[in-house]
Design an enzyme around this catalytic site. Structure first.
Site, PDB file in Angstrom:
ATOM      1  N   HIS A  13       0.871  -1.207   0.000  1.00 29.29           N
ATOM      2  CA  HIS A  13       0.000   0.000   0.000  1.00 29.29           C
ATOM      3  C   HIS A  13       0.893   1.237   0.000  1.00 29.29           C
ATOM      4  CE1 HIS A  13      -3.753   2.295   1.309  1.00 29.29           C
ATOM      5  NE2 HIS A  13      -2.794   3.204   1.265  1.00 29.29           N
ATOM      6  N   HIS A  15       1.580   5.380  -1.755  1.00 29.18           N
ATOM      7  CA  HIS A  15       1.223   6.550  -2.567  1.00 29.18           C
ATOM      8  C   HIS A  15       2.494   7.117  -3.185  1.00 29.18           C
ATOM      9  CE1 HIS A  15      -2.861   6.695  -0.884  1.00 29.18           C
ATOM     10  NE2 HIS A  15      -2.277   6.216   0.196  1.00 29.18           N
ATOM     11  N   LYS A  99      -9.373  -0.129  -6.056  1.00 30.52           N
ATOM     12  CA  LYS A  99      -9.370   0.523  -4.747  1.00 30.52           C
ATOM     13  C   LYS A  99     -10.729   1.125  -4.450  1.00 30.52           C
ATOM     14  CE  LYS A  99      -7.808   2.552  -1.036  1.00 30.52           C
ATOM     15  NZ  LYS A  99      -6.720   2.350  -0.090  1.00 30.52           N
ATOM     16  N   HIS A 136     -10.295   1.213   1.655  1.00 28.46           N
ATOM     17  CA  HIS A 136     -10.110   2.203   2.723  1.00 28.46           C
ATOM     18  C   HIS A 136     -11.331   2.052   3.631  1.00 28.46           C
ATOM     19  CE1 HIS A 136      -8.547   6.032   4.479  1.00 28.46           C
ATOM     20  NE2 HIS A 136      -9.750   5.947   5.015  1.00 28.46           N
ATOM     21  N   HIS A 174      -4.399  -0.526   5.810  1.00 30.41           N
ATOM     22  CA  HIS A 174      -3.934   0.254   6.969  1.00 30.41           C
ATOM     23  C   HIS A 174      -4.860   0.136   8.182  1.00 30.41           C
ATOM     24  CE1 HIS A 174      -6.668   3.015   4.982  1.00 30.41           C
ATOM     25  NE2 HIS A 174      -5.791   3.437   4.120  1.00 30.41           N
ATOM     26  N   ASP A 247       1.620   2.733   3.520  1.00 35.47           N
ATOM     27  CA  ASP A 247       0.755   3.907   3.350  1.00 35.47           C
ATOM     28  C   ASP A 247       1.581   5.190   3.364  1.00 35.47           C
ATOM     29  OD1 ASP A 247      -1.564   5.314   2.856  1.00 35.47           O
ATOM     30  OD2 ASP A 247      -2.173   5.381   4.963  1.00 35.47           O
TER      31      ASP A 247
HETATM   32  C1  NCD Z   1      -3.486   9.153   1.959  1.00 35.48           C
HETATM   33  C2  NCD Z   1      -3.012  10.172   0.923  1.00 35.48           C
HETATM   34  O1  NCD Z   1      -2.493  11.204   1.324  1.00 35.48           O
HETATM   35  O2  NCD Z   1      -3.136   9.906  -0.272  1.00 35.48           O
HETATM   36  N1  NCD Z   1      -3.515   9.760   3.247  1.00 35.48           N
HETATM   37  C3  NCD Z   1      -3.456   9.127   4.433  1.00 35.48           C
HETATM   38  O3  NCD Z   1      -3.614   9.772   5.456  1.00 35.48           O
HETATM   39  N2  NCD Z   1      -3.224   7.834   4.529  1.00 35.48           N
HETATM   40  C4  NCD Z   1      -4.797   8.595   1.561  1.00 35.48           C
HETATM   41  C5  NCD Z   1      -5.183   7.357   2.349  1.00 35.48           C
HETATM   42  O4  NCD Z   1      -4.577   6.301   2.185  1.00 35.48           O
HETATM   43  O5  NCD Z   1      -6.117   7.440   3.146  1.00 35.48           O
HETATM   44 ZN    ZN Z   2      -3.168   5.144   1.647  1.00 33.60          ZN
END
Ligand code: NCD
Ligand code: ZN
Length: 346
Positions: A13, A15, A99, A136, A174, A247
């Site tokens: 997971h 970003h 997702k 999520h 998460h 995450d």
């Molecule tokens: C994530 C993001 O910034 O893209 N933020 C977070 O707090 N984890 C989005 C997500 O996974 O909820």
């Molecule tokens: Zn995330």
């Protein structure tokens, strides 16, 4: 000096963002992880296989020379995702999941799903084709206390969905609570969860330690100590349904240090080292490899990686910030120490 050699891990997971931000953060992940499930919450979001394949090409183009890293792509579900998208994604061989963002639950989720019943035909098709749903898991009902949103989501949405579609494979992303652990560990086959380093290492006091701490704000928000302790106990006893998902969610400093600072903790700079700290604190370092390098690959039906990482218990100081395009990125533990260091990759 304690050292630990593990099979090369994956991040289930992550970003990565796009453009200059992508170029800034990708090297941290590629230095540690062989593969990562890449979140599709760009702006605008990655809502089709075609967009996911184009994003994949941008990620590959941003890799440092010589890096060996495979991005595993995902598609962002909306109320209007057509069921035919599932077969396209499957046929691509590059898209590994869809997702589910409840609309409004988190960063860039505005175009997410307003009610899972609306995408039932898509989910049915996913169940037929064995495509993984990444979830999520928080309700968006503003009347629900922010610390209870994961538990309410499990009761109201996830448990009924798991029963309605018994073949649907799902990863609850998460996780932060005992409610999520109880659900995932007690559920039917085909359910798993990722756990972040921040939720293993910090409780909600970290949001207020010495003042309001925007760089400790993520969603789902940090929880109470009893929840953190339960998560750490579960991952360190080797539960095979739990696996690594950082995450890591980078945001420019000014977007976090603001009147309405956005959610997301950047942790990719120490994306395996922080887990080593957590497992070492629990006296369970020998269980890190399965959590980081076996369970996720097995769940996704992918081969385990070849190659290894060597981690050494040797503290290092995290910089106050990293470059982030024209901005700055404040990492987890900025200006403080991380107890483990990556010392070799073979
Ligand atoms: C994530 C993001 O910034 O893209 N933020 C977070 O707090 N984890 C989005 C997500 O996974 O909820
Ligand atoms: Zn995330």
């Amino acid at each position: 000096m304690t050292t630990l050699v593990i099979r090369r891990p994956d991040d289930w997971h992550l970003h990565l963002r796009d453009g200059a931000a992508l170029r800034a953060v990708l090297p941290f992940t590629a230095a540690r992880f062989a593969r990562a499930i890449v979140m599709p919450n760009l702006s605008p979001p990655v809502t089709t296989t075609e967009l996911a394949l184009a994003y994949r090409r941008r990620i590959l183009a941003a890799l440092p020379a010589g890096a060996q890293f495979e991005p595993l792509m995902t598609v962002y579900l909306t109320d209007h995702t057509p069921p035919e998208e599932v077969a396209r994604a499957r046929a691509s061989g590059r898209v590994h999941g869809f997702k589910l963002y409840p609309a409004g639950a988190t960063t860039h989720s505005e175009l997410g799903v307003s009610d899972v019943r609306r995408i039932e035909p898509v989910l049915e098709r996913m169940a037929e084709l064995g495509m993984v749903l990444e979830v999520h898991g928080e309700v968006t009902d503003p009347a629900v206390d922010v610390f209870d949103r994961e538990a309410r989501f499990i009761e109201r949405v996830l448990a009924p969905l798991a029963a309605r579609l018994p073949q649907l494979r799902m990863v609850l992303e998460h996780i932060t609570t005992r409610a999520a652990l109880d659900f995932v560990l007690g559920a039917r086959a085909g359910l798993a969860a990722t756990v972040t380093p921040q939720h293993l290492l910090m409780n909600r006091n970290a949001l207020f330690a010495g003042g309001l701490r925007p760089h400790h704000f993520c969603l789902p928000v940090l929880k109470a100590e009893a929840e953190r302790a339960a998560l750490l106990a579960a991952v360190t006893r080797g539960e095979s349904r739990l696996f690594l998902g950082t995450d890591s969610a980078p945001h420019a400093r000014h977007a976090k240090e603001a009147a309405a600072g956005c959610a997301g903790i950047f942790c990719a700079h120490a994306g395996i080292e922080l887990y080593a700290e957590a497992f070492a604190a629990a006296g369970a370092l020998e269980r890190l490899e399965a959590f980081a390098s076996h369970h996720g690959a097995d769940f996704y039906g992918l081969p385990r990686n070849s190659g290894t990482l060597t981690l050494t218990e040797q503290p290092w100081e995290v910089p106050a910030h990293y470059p982030f395009g024209n901005d700055e990125l404040v990492p987890l533990r900025a200006g403080e120490r991380v107890a483990w260091r990556l010392t070799e990759r073979a």
